[in-house]
Design a protein around this motif. Structure first.
Motif, mmCIF file in Angstrom:
data_model
loop_
_atom_site.group_PDB
_atom_site.id
_atom_site.type_symbol
_atom_site.label_atom_id
_atom_site.label_comp_id
_atom_site.label_asym_id
_atom_site.label_seq_id
_atom_site.Cartn_x
_atom_site.Cartn_y
_atom_site.Cartn_z
ATOM 1 N N ALA A 179 42.406 41.480 40.715
ATOM 2 C CA ALA A 179 43.322 42.614 40.883
ATOM 3 C C ALA A 179 42.604 43.929 40.586
ATOM 4 O O ALA A 179 42.775 44.922 41.311
ATOM 5 N N LEU A 180 41.787 43.937 39.543
ATOM 6 C CA LEU A 180 41.041 45.147 39.195
ATOM 7 C C LEU A 180 40.055 45.517 40.306
ATOM 8 O O LEU A 180 39.931 46.694 40.665
ATOM 9 N N GLY A 181 39.372 44.538 40.855
ATOM 10 C CA GLY A 181 38.461 44.814 41.968
ATOM 11 C C GLY A 181 39.190 45.400 43.160
ATOM 12 O O GLY A 181 38.706 46.352 43.797
ATOM 13 N N ASP A 190 41.040 31.693 30.952
ATOM 14 C CA ASP A 190 39.949 31.932 31.891
ATOM 15 C C ASP A 190 40.485 32.197 33.300
ATOM 16 O O ASP A 190 40.013 33.111 33.989
ATOM 17 N N THR A 191 41.472 31.428 33.719
ATOM 18 C CA THR A 191 42.069 31.649 35.041
ATOM 19 C C THR A 191 42.773 33.000 35.080
ATOM 20 O O THR A 191 42.667 33.745 36.062
ATOM 21 N N MET A 192 43.465 33.338 33.996
ATOM 22 C CA MET A 192 44.118 34.647 33.913
ATOM 23 C C MET A 192 43.072 35.759 34.007
ATOM 24 O O MET A 192 43.251 36.731 34.743
ATOM 25 N N TYR A 193 41.990 35.600 33.266
ATOM 26 C CA TYR A 193 40.899 36.580 33.278
ATOM 27 C C TYR A 193 40.377 36.804 34.700
ATOM 28 O O TYR A 193 40.193 37.934 35.152
ATOM 29 N N ARG A 194 40.150 35.724 35.432
ATOM 30 C CA ARG A 194 39.635 35.841 36.798
ATOM 31 C C ARG A 194 40.670 36.469 37.732
ATOM 32 O O ARG A 194 40.319 37.235 38.624
ATOM 33 N N GLN A 195 41.963 36.179 37.505
ATOM 34 C CA GLN A 195 43.017 36.772 38.328
ATOM 35 C C GLN A 195 43.096 38.279 38.074
ATOM 36 O O GLN A 195 43.231 39.066 39.005
ATOM 37 N N GLN A 220 49.149 39.871 42.367
ATOM 38 C CA GLN A 220 48.057 39.375 41.529
ATOM 39 C C GLN A 220 48.296 39.684 40.054
ATOM 40 O O GLN A 220 48.049 38.838 39.194
ATOM 41 N N VAL A 221 48.800 40.869 39.777
ATOM 42 C CA VAL A 221 49.115 41.224 38.390
ATOM 43 C C VAL A 221 50.232 40.321 37.866
ATOM 44 O O VAL A 221 50.155 39.821 36.738
ATOM 45 N N ARG A 222 51.234 40.058 38.694
ATOM 46 C CA ARG A 222 52.330 39.175 38.260
ATOM 47 C C ARG A 222 51.864 37.733 38.058
ATOM 48 O O ARG A 222 52.327 37.046 37.158
ATOM 49 N N GLU A 223 50.941 37.282 38.881
ATOM 50 C CA GLU A 223 50.368 35.941 38.693
ATOM 51 C C GLU A 223 49.613 35.889 37.361
ATOM 52 O O GLU A 223 49.689 34.892 36.636
ATOM 53 N N ALA A 224 48.878 36.947 37.045
ATOM 54 C CA ALA A 224 48.151 36.999 35.772
ATOM 55 C C ALA A 224 49.127 36.992 34.599
ATOM 56 O O ALA A 224 48.884 36.323 33.585
ATOM 57 N N ILE A 225 50.236 37.703 34.741
ATOM 58 C CA ILE A 225 51.248 37.718 33.687
ATOM 59 C C ILE A 225 51.852 36.323 33.509
ATOM 60 O O ILE A 225 52.058 35.869 32.378
ATOM 61 N N LEU A 272 27.596 22.020 52.478
ATOM 62 C CA LEU A 272 28.471 23.181 52.601
ATOM 63 C C LEU A 272 29.928 22.806 52.391
ATOM 64 O O LEU A 272 30.673 23.520 51.732
ATOM 65 N N SER A 273 30.368 21.690 52.946
ATOM 66 C CA SER A 273 31.770 21.298 52.795
ATOM 67 C C SER A 273 32.086 20.924 51.358
ATOM 68 O O SER A 273 33.165 21.218 50.858
ATOM 69 N N LEU A 274 31.148 20.299 50.656
ATOM 70 C CA LEU A 274 31.368 19.978 49.251
ATOM 71 C C LEU A 274 31.424 21.241 48.413
ATOM 72 O O LEU A 274 32.244 21.364 47.514
ATOM 73 N N THR A 275 30.561 22.199 48.701
ATOM 74 C CA THR A 275 30.579 23.463 47.983
ATOM 75 C C THR A 275 31.903 24.182 48.197
ATOM 76 O O THR A 275 32.497 24.709 47.263
ATOM 77 N N ALA A 276 32.404 24.198 49.426
ATOM 78 C CA ALA A 276 33.683 24.839 49.714
ATOM 79 C C ALA A 276 34.822 24.126 49.004
ATOM 80 O O ALA A 276 35.738 24.759 48.494
ATOM 81 N N ALA A 277 34.779 22.796 48.955
ATOM 82 C CA ALA A 277 35.836 22.034 48.282
ATOM 83 C C ALA A 277 35.853 22.328 46.792
ATOM 84 O O ALA A 277 36.915 22.511 46.189
ATOM 85 N N VAL A 278 34.675 22.405 46.167
ATOM 86 C CA VAL A 278 34.611 22.718 44.743
ATOM 87 C C VAL A 278 35.118 24.127 44.486
ATOM 88 O O VAL A 278 35.896 24.372 43.570
ATOM 89 N N ALA A 279 34.714 25.077 45.314
ATOM 90 C CA ALA A 279 35.152 26.462 45.137
ATOM 91 C C ALA A 279 36.661 26.583 45.298
ATOM 92 O O ALA A 279 37.315 27.292 44.545
ATOM 93 N N SER A 280 37.237 25.898 46.273
ATOM 94 C CA SER A 280 38.678 26.016 46.474
ATOM 95 C C SER A 280 39.459 25.299 45.391
ATOM 96 O O SER A 280 40.568 25.679 45.078
ATOM 97 N N SER A 281 38.888 24.256 44.776
ATOM 98 C CA SER A 281 39.613 23.556 43.725
ATOM 99 C C SER A 281 39.670 24.392 42.454
ATOM 100 O O SER A 281 40.484 24.144 41.588
ATOM 101 N N GLN A 282 38.791 25.364 42.329
ATOM 102 C CA GLN A 282 38.799 26.235 41.171
ATOM 103 C C GLN A 282 39.443 27.574 41.521
ATOM 104 O O GLN A 282 39.166 28.582 40.903
ATOM 105 N N GLY A 283 40.299 27.575 42.506
ATOM 106 C CA GLY A 283 40.872 28.804 43.012
ATOM 107 C C GLY A 283 41.865 29.454 42.079
ATOM 108 O O GLY A 283 42.294 28.894 41.085
ATOM 109 N N LEU A 284 42.220 30.650 42.452
ATOM 110 C CA LEU A 284 43.188 31.439 41.711
ATOM 111 C C LEU A 284 44.543 31.341 42.394
ATOM 112 O O LEU A 284 44.623 31.040 43.582
ATOM 113 N N PRO A 285 45.603 31.642 41.651
ATOM 114 C CA PRO A 285 46.923 31.631 42.285
ATOM 115 C C PRO A 285 47.002 32.564 43.491
ATOM 116 O O PRO A 285 47.639 32.258 44.481
ATOM 117 N N ASN A 286 46.352 33.714 43.390
ATOM 118 C CA ASN A 286 46.348 34.658 44.507
ATOM 119 C C ASN A 286 44.949 35.233 44.609
ATOM 120 O O ASN A 286 44.593 36.136 43.872
#
Length: 171
Positions: A85-87, A76-81, A44-49, A17-31
């Motif tokens: 925001a859309l969600g 890809d990171t922009m797309y996810r950000q 979030q929109v400004r981070e994407a911009i 579980l801790s390794l999974t959380a570490a991997v997920a957080s390392s692929q995080g978004l700016p916001n």
């Protein structure tokens, strides 16, 4: 099962579980905040911009074809950000008690950006060539950035955003 085997199973599960959380957080978004707050969504929109600006600089550089992997990663990171925001905008709309035409317009602009930037993100792995992908990614990024700028104009600034010069917090 013995107590030792149970302890070993628990330790293994906790490490997993801790390794999974570490991997997920390392692929995080700016916001990566999930919120219906318009200020959070504006951030979030400004981070994407900002991500899009960095991607545009890479895509338009003379050495763009040398490192398209880095450009794809930014897109890809922009797309996810943008998707986050859309969600959040869609959650806000689903909780609205009365129709809000401004919110509908915000959703439409961010949705356009998300659908547009998705093209080069998905096409990266099956594009016939670097030059074709670069041209399409640059074109689609311009469209997505235009839509995001329009949404940005409708959304409030958040506390940690820098405003363009000439705008103060009271305006």
């Amino acid at each position: 099962m013995s107590a030792t085997q149970i302890e070993l199973a628990l330790v293994t599960a906790l490490l997993s579980l801790s390794l999974t959380a570490a991997v997920a957080s390392s692929q995080g978004l700016p916001n990566n905040t999930v919120s219906i707050d318009r200020g959070v969504i504006g951030c979030q929109v400004r981070e994407a911009i900002a991500l899009g600006g960095r991607a545009r600089a890479r895509l338009e550089s003379p050495t763009a074809a040398d490192d398209i992997d880095a450009s794809h990663k930014l897109l890809d990171t922009m797309y996810r950000q943008v998707r986050l925001a859309l969600g959040n905008l869609n959650d806000r709309r689903s909780r609205a008690k009365v129709p809000d035409p401004m919110l509908d317009l915000e959703v439409a602009k961010v949705s356009l950006a998300w659908n547009t930037i998705r093209g080069p993100v998905d096409a990266f792995f099956n594009s016939p060539g670097k030059d074709e992908w670069l041209a399409g990614a640059t074109r689609d990024l311009r469209v997505a950035m235009s839509a995001l700028r329009q949404a940005e104009a409708m959304l409030p600034w958040c506390a940690n955003s820098r405003r363009p010069s000439g705008q103060d917090s009271d305006s």
